[in-house]
Design a protein around this motif. Structure first.
Motif, PDB file in Angstrom:
ATOM      1  N   UNK A   1       0.830  -1.210   0.000  1.00 54.05           N
ATOM      2  CA  UNK A   1       0.000   0.000   0.000  1.00 54.05           C
ATOM      3  C   UNK A   1       0.861   1.254   0.000  1.00 54.05           C
ATOM      4  N   UNK A   2       1.936   1.251   0.746  1.00 55.69           N
ATOM      5  CA  UNK A   2       2.836   2.408   0.813  1.00 55.69           C
ATOM      6  C   UNK A   2       3.567   2.572  -0.513  1.00 55.69           C
ATOM      7  N   UNK A   3       3.979   1.458  -1.127  1.00 56.96           N
ATOM      8  CA  UNK A   3       4.666   1.538  -2.420  1.00 56.96           C
ATOM      9  C   UNK A   3       3.734   2.076  -3.495  1.00 56.96           C
ATOM     10  N   UNK A   4       2.458   1.674  -3.479  1.00 57.94           N
ATOM     11  CA  UNK A   4       1.516   2.102  -4.514  1.00 57.94           C
ATOM     12  C   UNK A   4       0.990   3.517  -4.295  1.00 57.94           C
ATOM     13  N   UNK A   5       0.673   3.857  -3.038  1.00 55.25           N
ATOM     14  CA  UNK A   5       0.025   5.142  -2.762  1.00 55.25           C
ATOM     15  C   UNK A   5       0.995   6.236  -2.328  1.00 55.25           C
ATOM     16  N   UNK A   6       2.197   5.847  -1.947  1.00 55.74           N
ATOM     17  CA  UNK A   6       3.198   6.836  -1.553  1.00 55.74           C
ATOM     18  C   UNK A   6       2.739   7.672  -0.373  1.00 55.74           C
ATOM     19  N   UNK A   7       2.916   8.986  -0.492  1.00 57.96           N
ATOM     20  CA  UNK A   7       2.576   9.865   0.633  1.00 57.96           C
ATOM     21  C   UNK A   7       1.077   9.978   0.884  1.00 57.96           C
ATOM     22  N   UNK A   8       0.237   9.463  -0.024  1.00 58.47           N
ATOM     23  CA  UNK A   8      -1.218   9.520   0.172  1.00 58.47           C
ATOM     24  C   UNK A   8      -1.747   8.274   0.877  1.00 58.47           C
ATOM     25  N   UNK A   9      -0.852   7.448   1.363  1.00 61.11           N
ATOM     26  CA  UNK A   9      -1.245   6.232   2.080  1.00 61.11           C
ATOM     27  C   UNK A   9      -1.934   6.620   3.393  1.00 61.11           C
ATOM     28  N   UNK A  10      -3.152   6.093   3.659  1.00 60.94           N
ATOM     29  CA  UNK A  10      -3.820   6.397   4.935  1.00 60.94           C
ATOM     30  C   UNK A  10      -2.976   5.921   6.121  1.00 60.94           C
ATOM     31  N   UNK A  11      -3.082   6.635   7.225  1.00 62.74           N
ATOM     32  CA  UNK A  11      -2.285   6.340   8.414  1.00 62.74           C
ATOM     33  C   UNK A  11      -2.433   4.917   8.917  1.00 62.74           C
ATOM     34  N   UNK A  12      -3.656   4.348   8.825  1.00 63.21           N
ATOM     35  CA  UNK A  12      -3.858   3.001   9.364  1.00 63.21           C
ATOM     36  C   UNK A  12      -3.160   1.931   8.525  1.00 63.21           C
ATOM     37  N   UNK A  13      -2.712   2.266   7.313  1.00 55.58           N
ATOM     38  CA  UNK A  13      -1.987   1.308   6.479  1.00 55.58           C
ATOM     39  C   UNK A  13      -0.470   1.445   6.601  1.00 55.58           C
TER      40      UNK A  13
END
Length: 122
Positions: free
Chosen positions: A6-18
Motif C-alpha cells: 500500500x505504501x509503495x503504490x500510494x506513496x505519501x497519500x497512504x492512509x495512516x492506518x496502512x
C-alpha cells in the motif's frame, strides 16, 4: 526491508492506518494492553482508616495512583501480612473500587463505608 504494498503504490497519500508502526509505537501499544492486576478484598472496619493517599490520574489509563500508605491502617496491616505480589505499594494504580471505575466515582465509593471493599490495583 521493503515497505508494504500500500505504501509503495500510494506513496505519501497512504492512509495512516496502512502505514507500518515504528518500534516505539508498537512497544507503547503492547505495554498499554499489558496490565498486571490484583484484587484486594477488605472487610471494612468503620473505626480504622483505609490508609491510602491517592492522586487522580488524567491520562489514558485513568484511575488513582497510590502516593503513600499509612502503616497504621487497614492497607498497612494488609501489607504486613501479604506476600510480595499482593502488597499495595506507592506507584500502584487503583483502577476500580467495588467494580466502579473513574477517579471521582471511586473516591465516592470508598467514602460510602460499605462493609466490604473490592479494590483492584494495577
Amino acid at each position: 526491508p521493503r515497505p508494504p504494498l500500500a505504501v509503495r503504490l500510494l506513496g505519501r497519500w497512504t492512509p495512516g492506518f496502512l502505514r507500518p508502526l515504528s518500534f516505539d509505537e508498537r512497544l507503547q501499544s503492547c505495554l498499554a494492553e499489558l496490565r498486571c492486576e490484583f484484587e484486594l478484598v477488605l472487610s471494612r472496619d468503620r473505626e480504622a482508616k483505609l490508609g491510602l493517599q491517592l492522586q487522580v490520574e488524567r491520562d489514558v489509563l485513568g484511575g488513582l495512583t497510590v502516593e503513600a500508605i499509612s502503616p497504621q491502617s487497614q492497607i498497612g496491616e494488609h501489607n504486613a501480612r501479604a506476600g510480595r505480589g499482593q502488597a499495595v505499594q506507592p506507584g500502584d494504580r487503583l483502577i476500580s473500587v467495588n467494580q466502579v471505575e473513574g477517579g471521582a466515582a471511586m473516591v465516592e465509593e470508598i467514602s460510602k463505608l460499605s462493609e466490604e471493599l473490592r479494590l483492584k490495583f494495577s
